[in-house]
Design a protein around this motif. Structure first.
Motif, PDB file in Angstrom:
ATOM      1  N   GLY A 115     -24.769   9.037  72.209  1.00 41.95           N
ATOM      2  CA  GLY A 115     -24.524   7.846  73.019  1.00 41.95           C
ATOM      3  C   GLY A 115     -24.612   6.554  72.227  1.00 41.95           C
ATOM      4  O   GLY A 115     -25.220   6.493  71.160  1.00 41.95           O
ATOM      5  N   MET A 116     -23.971   5.526  72.787  1.00 45.58           N
ATOM      6  CA  MET A 116     -24.029   4.182  72.203  1.00 45.58           C
ATOM      7  C   MET A 116     -24.573   3.255  73.278  1.00 45.58           C
ATOM      8  O   MET A 116     -24.205   3.374  74.440  1.00 45.58           O
ATOM      9  CB  MET A 116     -22.617   3.760  71.826  1.00 45.58           C
ATOM     10  CG  MET A 116     -22.436   2.271  71.580  1.00 45.58           C
ATOM     11  SD  MET A 116     -20.768   1.881  71.005  1.00 45.58           S
ATOM     12  CE  MET A 116     -19.831   1.886  72.529  1.00 45.58           C
ATOM     13  N   GLN A 117     -25.477   2.350  72.880  1.00 46.59           N
ATOM     14  CA  GLN A 117     -25.963   1.420  73.906  1.00 46.59           C
ATOM     15  C   GLN A 117     -25.428   0.017  73.684  1.00 46.59           C
ATOM     16  O   GLN A 117     -25.245  -0.442  72.561  1.00 46.59           O
ATOM     17  CB  GLN A 117     -27.477   1.427  74.032  1.00 46.59           C
ATOM     18  CG  GLN A 117     -28.227   0.885  72.850  1.00 46.59           C
ATOM     19  CD  GLN A 117     -29.716   0.728  73.127  1.00 46.59           C
ATOM     20  OE1 GLN A 117     -30.139   0.450  74.248  1.00 46.59           O
ATOM     21  NE2 GLN A 117     -30.528   0.907  72.097  1.00 46.59           N
ATOM     22  N   ILE A 118     -25.169  -0.640  74.797  1.00 46.35           N
ATOM     23  CA  ILE A 118     -24.652  -2.000  74.801  1.00 46.35           C
ATOM     24  C   ILE A 118     -25.680  -2.859  75.527  1.00 46.35           C
ATOM     25  O   ILE A 118     -25.985  -2.627  76.698  1.00 46.35           O
ATOM     26  CB  ILE A 118     -23.292  -2.051  75.525  1.00 46.35           C
ATOM     27  CG1 ILE A 118     -22.326  -1.061  74.863  1.00 46.35           C
ATOM     28  CG2 ILE A 118     -22.735  -3.471  75.520  1.00 46.35           C
ATOM     29  CD1 ILE A 118     -21.136  -0.687  75.735  1.00 46.35           C
ATOM     30  N   MET A 119     -26.242  -3.813  74.780  1.00 45.08           N
ATOM     31  CA  MET A 119     -27.327  -4.645  75.328  1.00 45.08           C
ATOM     32  C   MET A 119     -26.789  -6.021  75.686  1.00 45.08           C
ATOM     33  O   MET A 119     -25.900  -6.538  74.999  1.00 45.08           O
ATOM     34  CB  MET A 119     -28.431  -4.795  74.272  1.00 45.08           C
ATOM     35  CG  MET A 119     -29.025  -3.470  73.815  1.00 45.08           C
ATOM     36  SD  MET A 119     -30.121  -3.664  72.368  1.00 45.08           S
ATOM     37  CE  MET A 119     -29.040  -3.122  71.054  1.00 45.08           C
TER      38      MET A 119
END
Lengths: 489, 95
Positions: free
Chosen positions: A456-460
């Motif tokens: 997964g990739m997180q976008i903050m």
């Protein structure tokens, strides 16, 4: 029936469309998902409690509401709640012996919101005991297995919700995130997980762990579903005094606007030691994709205090936990040791047998950090460094609309691999913890696979910047299609 | 930062968690390892930095002091391990 997919694989918005046009009924959909639970949960172990009969009754009510034209996007769609959200009349265990028989006399705010939106509650999801852990192996009952590889962990602490959504055992689920407990299992299970801004969703009726960090959010099959569920649960609640006075927008409106010209920062501190090579490769491909979509990506952003986040978290969260868990005294509810001589003896025995090893470890750690002579050196120091971590983010968000990083430093690991060394287990949350410390929102989306295991990739985003992260996540999702893959069970 | 067995025993007493001899040794070792990780904070200069206790800029939240129905006595006592004539029953407090 106008769908090429089995009903248990439907997204929330697909199910909504089919329900609203009466191509399927809620009873039919709920039955299909319950049959899926019957077929696979023996292997996945996502549920602590299944409430099939009540779910079918709610589905019948939902069908009547849809028939009467009184329905919304969540009406009639079956879902799971993590077992730390209170459900009136249905036991809420926190996957702990302490609460094994606890039947709440009231609904959590989110439970109430979902009930009034016509949602169908299938049951309660397994978790690390009291939400303390990163693999769901700390459940006092049984571990949950990753639907993509049953020998591996689903992440934690919301491992039941993550696995259930990935396995088609619930259309969506609510989890809670104190240091990554929604995003990390979402990453490991190949689903979408959102931790909203602290204060956006009421914590009333969420069994407290780290009160300044805890936040409830959805685990879903795609970004549209995440926005739909957030619409239903966000907003001020007078019963939670940390609930923000903020009127949330319709989050689905943010989705389709594209990311041309969006300024994306990549904090370099998230891509250093301990991160698996395949995670770095997936990130690199994802960043190229975001550039292709028109975003300006700066790979040289620095959040210099990131390296202190783990220590700050493991002082603050256990300190708050030690205070919150003082309520389990065996008197008012929960497990109670009866073979005791006096009140103190009863309390010590109750907590000795009622809590598992990780919960005791954190209570002990927090008690120590708050005790006379150590408060300034640990707790106060951690709160000060917390300010520095927040300031790092504030400064970065002056220049960037969103920040992008890996969600988990590794692909799902094997059951048992990290259980003997707490420090190794704590490192699983290294990429997710800073977000909770700063109170900002972050979403994890599927970004690729390595040998069949999801990454997964997180976008903050900025505080209350959910729209920007939804917009980025949606553009990426639509351009890649990872969310369309289903675990081969 | 190594803890002694006596320190672990003291923390367990403060936290009211019963422990066996084996528990004490295991926690002594594990808590010492974790505390060692915290030393990284010693090098951070925080002399002019205010603490953050939580991230929403709220101070005390007030509401009108208005009476409203609360849970019924039956509901409140439904989960009680030991109940006696509408009260929670506890073990002797004084010896």
């Amino acid at each position: 029936m106008a769908t090429s997919r089995p009903l248990h694989e439907l997204t929330l918005h697909d199910a909504r469309d089919l329900l609203q046009t009466r191509q399927i009924s809620s009873v039919e959909l709920t039955r299909a998902v319950l049959e899926r639970v019957d077929a696979v949960d023996e292997r996945v172990k996502a549920y602590v409690t299944v409430s099939g009969e009540a779910a079918l009754k709610q589905a019948g009510d939902a069908d009547r509401a849809i028939g009467a034209g009184a329905s919304g996007p969540l009406t009639g769609v079956p879902m799971m709640l993590k077992d730390n959200m209170c459900t009136r009349g249905l036991r809420t265990t926190c996957s702990s012996r302490m609460l094994e028989q606890f039947v709440p006399p009231y609904d959590a705010h989110v439970t109430e919101r979902l009930r009034s939106a016509g949602a169908v509650l299938l049951g309660k999801g397994n978790m690390d005991e009291f939400a303390m852990g990163s693999s769901t192996e700390n459940s006092a009952f049984f571990p949950t297995h990753n639907p993509w590889d049953l020998e591996r962990v689903p992440g934690g602490s919301s491992g039941g919700p993550g696995a259930a959504v990935a396995a088609g055992e619930a259309v969506y689920a609510l989890g809670s995130d104190t240091g990554g407990s929604i995003r990390q299992p979402a990453s490991l299970c190949g689903v979408v997980g959102l931790k909203p801004t602290y204060g956006l969703v009421s914590r009333y009726g969420l069994v407290a762990f780290g009160s300044s960090l805890d936040q409830i959010g959805p685990l879903t099959k795609d970004v549209t579903d995440s926005a739909l569920v957030l619409n239903a649960i966000a907003g001020h609640d007078p019963k939670d005094s940390t609930s923000a006075r903020y009127a949330p927008p319709d989050y689905t409106k943010a989705l389709a606007s594209g990311i041309k010209g969006l300024r994306i920062g990549v904090p370099k501190e998230y891509l250093v030691e301990g991160i698996q090579e395949e995670v770095v490769e997936v990130m690199e491909r994802a960043l190229s994709k975001l550039e292709e979509l028109g975003a300006q990506v700066d790979r040289e952003v620095s959040l210099p205090h990131t390296r202190y986040a783990l220590a700050v978290y493991y002082i603050i969260a256990p300190s708050e936990a030690s205070a919150n868990l003082a309520r389990y005294d065996g008197v008012k509810y929960g497990y109670s040791a009866q073979d005791a001589d006096d009140m103190w003896d009863a309390m010590e025995k109750t907590r000795q047998y009622g809590f598992g090893p990780e919960v005791k470890r954190r209570i002990m750690l927090g008690t120590y950090a708050l005790s006379a002579g150590y408060y300034d050196a640990y707790y106060l120091k951690a709160q000060k460094v917390r300010t520095l971590i927040r300031r790092d983010f504030e400064k970065a968000f002056e220049k960037y609309d969103v920040l992008v990083a890996p969600t988990s430093p590794t692909v799902p690991f094997k059951l048992g691999d990290k259980m003997s060394d707490p420090v190794q287990m704590y490192l699983s949350d290294i990429c997710t913890i800073p977000v909770n410390i700063a109170g900002i929102p972050s979403i994890s989306v599927p970004a690729g696979f390595s040998f069949g295991l999801p990454i997964g990739m997180q976008i903050m985003g900025r505080p209350f910047g959910e729209e920007a992260i939804f917009r980025t996540a949606y553009a990426y999702e639509q351009a890649t299609g990872w969310h369309n893959l289903r675990a081969p069970l | 930062m190594a803890l002694s067995k006596e320190e672990v025993q003291h923390i367990a007493l403060l936290a009211r968690v019963g422990m066996t001899e084996d528990d004490l040794e295991l926690f002594r070792e594990q808590l010492s390892n974790i505390l060692e990780q915290f030393q990284v904070l010693d090098g951070v200069d925080t002399s002019d930095v205010p603490p953050t206790s939580h991230t929403v800029d709220l101070t005390s939240v007030f509401r009108e002091d208005k009476a409203a129905p609360s849970l019924s006595k039956e509901d409140v006592l439904a989960n009680a391990p030991r109940e006696d004539e509408g009260f929670f029953r506890v073990k002797p407090v004084l010896g």
